[in-house]
Enzyme design. Structure first.
Site, mmCIF file in Angstrom:
data_model
loop_
_atom_site.group_PDB
_atom_site.id
_atom_site.type_symbol
_atom_site.label_atom_id
_atom_site.label_comp_id
_atom_site.label_asym_id
_atom_site.label_seq_id
_atom_site.Cartn_x
_atom_site.Cartn_y
_atom_site.Cartn_z
ATOM 1 N N SER A 155 9.622 -1.807 -5.022
ATOM 2 C CA SER A 155 8.353 -1.179 -5.649
ATOM 3 C C SER A 155 8.989 -0.076 -6.356
ATOM 4 C CB SER A 155 7.499 -0.693 -4.604
ATOM 5 O OG SER A 155 6.374 -0.025 -5.201
ATOM 6 N N LYS B 268 4.683 0.251 -10.666
ATOM 7 C CA LYS B 268 3.421 1.182 -10.793
ATOM 8 C C LYS B 268 2.898 1.251 -11.912
ATOM 9 C CE LYS B 268 3.240 1.663 -6.042
ATOM 10 N NZ LYS B 268 2.007 1.146 -5.584
ATOM 11 N N ASP C 224 1.362 -2.711 -9.997
ATOM 12 C CA ASP C 224 0.216 -2.354 -8.814
ATOM 13 C C ASP C 224 -0.364 -1.201 -9.461
ATOM 14 O OD1 ASP C 224 -1.043 -1.602 -6.711
ATOM 15 O OD2 ASP C 224 0.566 -1.240 -5.482
ATOM 16 N N GLY D 88 4.481 -2.359 1.814
ATOM 17 C CA GLY D 88 5.039 -1.256 2.505
ATOM 18 C C GLY D 88 4.265 0.238 2.176
ATOM 19 N N LYS E 70 -0.708 -5.006 4.728
ATOM 20 C CA LYS E 70 0.013 -4.036 5.096
ATOM 21 C C LYS E 70 -0.390 -3.769 6.748
ATOM 22 C CE LYS E 70 0.729 -1.600 0.947
ATOM 23 N NZ LYS E 70 0.256 -0.342 0.103
ATOM 24 N N ASP F 150 -4.985 -5.028 -2.303
ATOM 25 C CA ASP F 150 -4.128 -4.044 -1.256
ATOM 26 C C ASP F 150 -5.165 -3.085 -0.531
ATOM 27 O OD1 ASP F 150 -2.829 -2.220 -0.019
ATOM 28 O OD2 ASP F 150 -1.512 -1.714 -1.407
ATOM 29 N N GLU G 52 -1.828 -6.085 -9.004
ATOM 30 C CA GLU G 52 -2.301 -5.571 -7.438
ATOM 31 C C GLU G 52 -3.298 -4.406 -7.941
ATOM 32 O OE1 GLU G 52 0.892 -4.825 -5.267
ATOM 33 O OE2 GLU G 52 -0.503 -3.732 -3.589
HETATM 34 O O1 OSB Z 1 0.396 0.477 -3.123
HETATM 35 O O2 OSB Z 1 2.007 -0.698 -2.205
HETATM 36 C C1 OSB Z 1 1.375 0.349 -2.347
HETATM 37 C C2 OSB Z 1 3.559 3.354 -1.476
HETATM 38 C C3 OSB Z 1 2.573 4.470 -0.976
HETATM 39 C C4 OSB Z 1 1.503 4.166 -1.251
HETATM 40 C C5 OSB Z 1 0.793 2.695 -1.844
HETATM 41 C C6 OSB Z 1 1.971 1.819 -2.268
HETATM 42 C C7 OSB Z 1 3.336 2.096 -1.838
HETATM 43 C C8 OSB Z 1 4.507 1.345 -2.259
HETATM 44 C C9 OSB Z 1 5.646 1.584 -1.248
HETATM 45 O O3 OSB Z 1 4.419 0.661 -3.297
HETATM 46 C C10 OSB Z 1 6.518 0.159 -1.494
HETATM 47 C C11 OSB Z 1 7.364 0.371 -0.219
HETATM 48 O O4 OSB Z 1 7.142 0.614 0.839
HETATM 49 O O5 OSB Z 1 8.400 -0.315 -0.519
HETATM 50 MG MG MG Z 2 -0.374 -1.692 -3.459
#
Ligand code: OSB
Ligand code: MG
Length: 374
Positions: A136, A164, A189, A293, A265, A241, A216
């Protein structure tokens, strides 16, 4: 089994590369590690991976600590249980606070698996011996810096990259990465950053033309209807999510066709038992899942790897090696990916030992609660 002692450690680790999402930028993380000890002296570890601030969901490190200290620690010390689901009943009447609950759920599952001498993946019913990891990537100051990040991760062997996005950092970023990597498994995302407007529809239609694996969480968590309307308009699957914190939310998503992929998650859903149930419900509905994650330290990351070994985790999970995030993790050995693949440990429990001395050195608060000796 009966838990006699719980220790909490609020631990701070710096990130090797700062991470920016639609809502904020961070340079380090503070998570709460949960250690439970049973009457025979066996231990289990969990992680409360709440962000520090209430921008992803409503919880913060401080609310999680408060709920843990005031409600969860007293609830788990004392009762007898055979399966983690039974212990989770001890906190069923506490509404919300999924991240805090998830830390205790993980610790119970780890203790349960270790006591049975089986891996956490095995205890959950996992079938894979390795899981495919995606990375990510946060919002970068420039497109060139984003392309450099993508190049680094693709060279490291990761087969899926998630970007992102946020209003103003979307179609251009995707176009740049897509033209450099025409065949890359790419997804975006938004962490709910878009308003349900005509401008957003135009952005989403433009994204739809780039062969993304999924888009996402474009809209706010509670707005299932807006997601359903968008899904009807796009050929790219929408993935939810933040919207899905329990099984009822998943049922809403399925009933409205508000998304065709689910990011599970463990933290957002309050632990491994609910996460596993979500996997089963999605499987029965023909919806593929992957494990998201929260920049977990090694304890939470190892649990994500174990969960990702279940059969319906058919899309790459956010379980990239901890070296992408932390110079020194809280577990030994650290969770590592090789060519974008993470082996599922076969050792008992999460399959990694916690480096308690390192945890202690990086702890900003600790709590140690024991039952009175009888
Ligand atoms: O939306 O997936 C998300 C990290 C913090 C808050 C939200 C998100 C994320 C990530 C982390 O995308 C991805 C990772 O832990 O590898
Ligand atoms: Mg997400």
């Amino acid at each position: 089994m009966r838990i006699d002692r719980v220790r909490l450690f609020e631990v701070n680790l710096p990130l090797v590369h700062s991470f920016e999402t639609s809502s904020h930028r961070k340079t380090g993380l503070t998570h709460v590690l949960v250690e439970v000890t049973d009457a025979e002296g066996r231990v289990g570890w969990g992680e409360i991976a709440s962000p520090a601030d209430p921008f992803y969901g409503p919880e913060t490190t401080t609310t999680a600590w408060t709920i843990a200290e005031r409600y969860l620690v007293p609830a788990v010390i004392g009762p007898s249980w055979d399966a983690p689901e039974q212990l989770e009943d001890a906190w069923r009447r506490i509404r919300g606070h999924e991240f805090a609950k998830a830390g205790f759920s993980l610790a119970a599952w780890d203790l349960h698996a270790r006591s049975a001498g089986v891996s956490l993946a095995g205890a959950l019913g996992g079938t894979r011996t390795e899981v495919v990891a995606g990375v990510s990537l946060g919002i970068e100051p420039t497109l060139d810096q984003l392309l450099a990040q993508v190049a680094r991760q693709v060279e490291a062997g990761y087969a899926r990259v998630k970007l992102k996005i946020a209003p103003g950092w979307d179609v251009e970023a995707v176009r740049a990465v897509r033209s450099a990597y025409p065949d890359l498994d790419l997804h975006v995302d938004a962490n709910g950053a878009y308003a349900d407007t005509a401008e957003t529809s135009a952005v989403m239609r433009a994204l739809d033309a780039h062969g993304l694996t999924m888009i996402e969480q474009p809209y706010a968590p509670r707005d299932f209807v807006a997601h359903a309307r968008l899904q009807a308009m796009l050929s790219t699957p929408i993935c939810l999510d933040e919207s899905v914190v329990d099984i009822a939310d998943l049922q809403t998503m399925l009933a409205l066709d508000a998304g065709r992929v689910l990011n599970i998650k463990v933290s957002r859903m309050g632990g491994l038992s609910v996460a596993r149930r979500a996997h089963d419900v999605a499987r029965d509905a023909g919806v593929p899942v992957w494990c998201g994650g929260m920049h977990e330290f090694g304890v939470g990351r190892a649990a994500n790897v174990a969960l990702s070994s279940l059969p319906n985790f058919t899309l790459p999970s956010d379980v990239s090696g901890s070296d992408k995030y932390y110079a020194r993790d809280v577990v030994v050995p650290p969770v590592l990916a090789h060519e974008g693949v993470v082996p599922v440990p076969t050792a008992p429990g999460i399959g990694h030992e916690v480096d308690v001395e390192w945890v202690r050195q990086n702890a900003s608060r600790t709590l140690d609660t024991m039952t009175a000796a009888v």
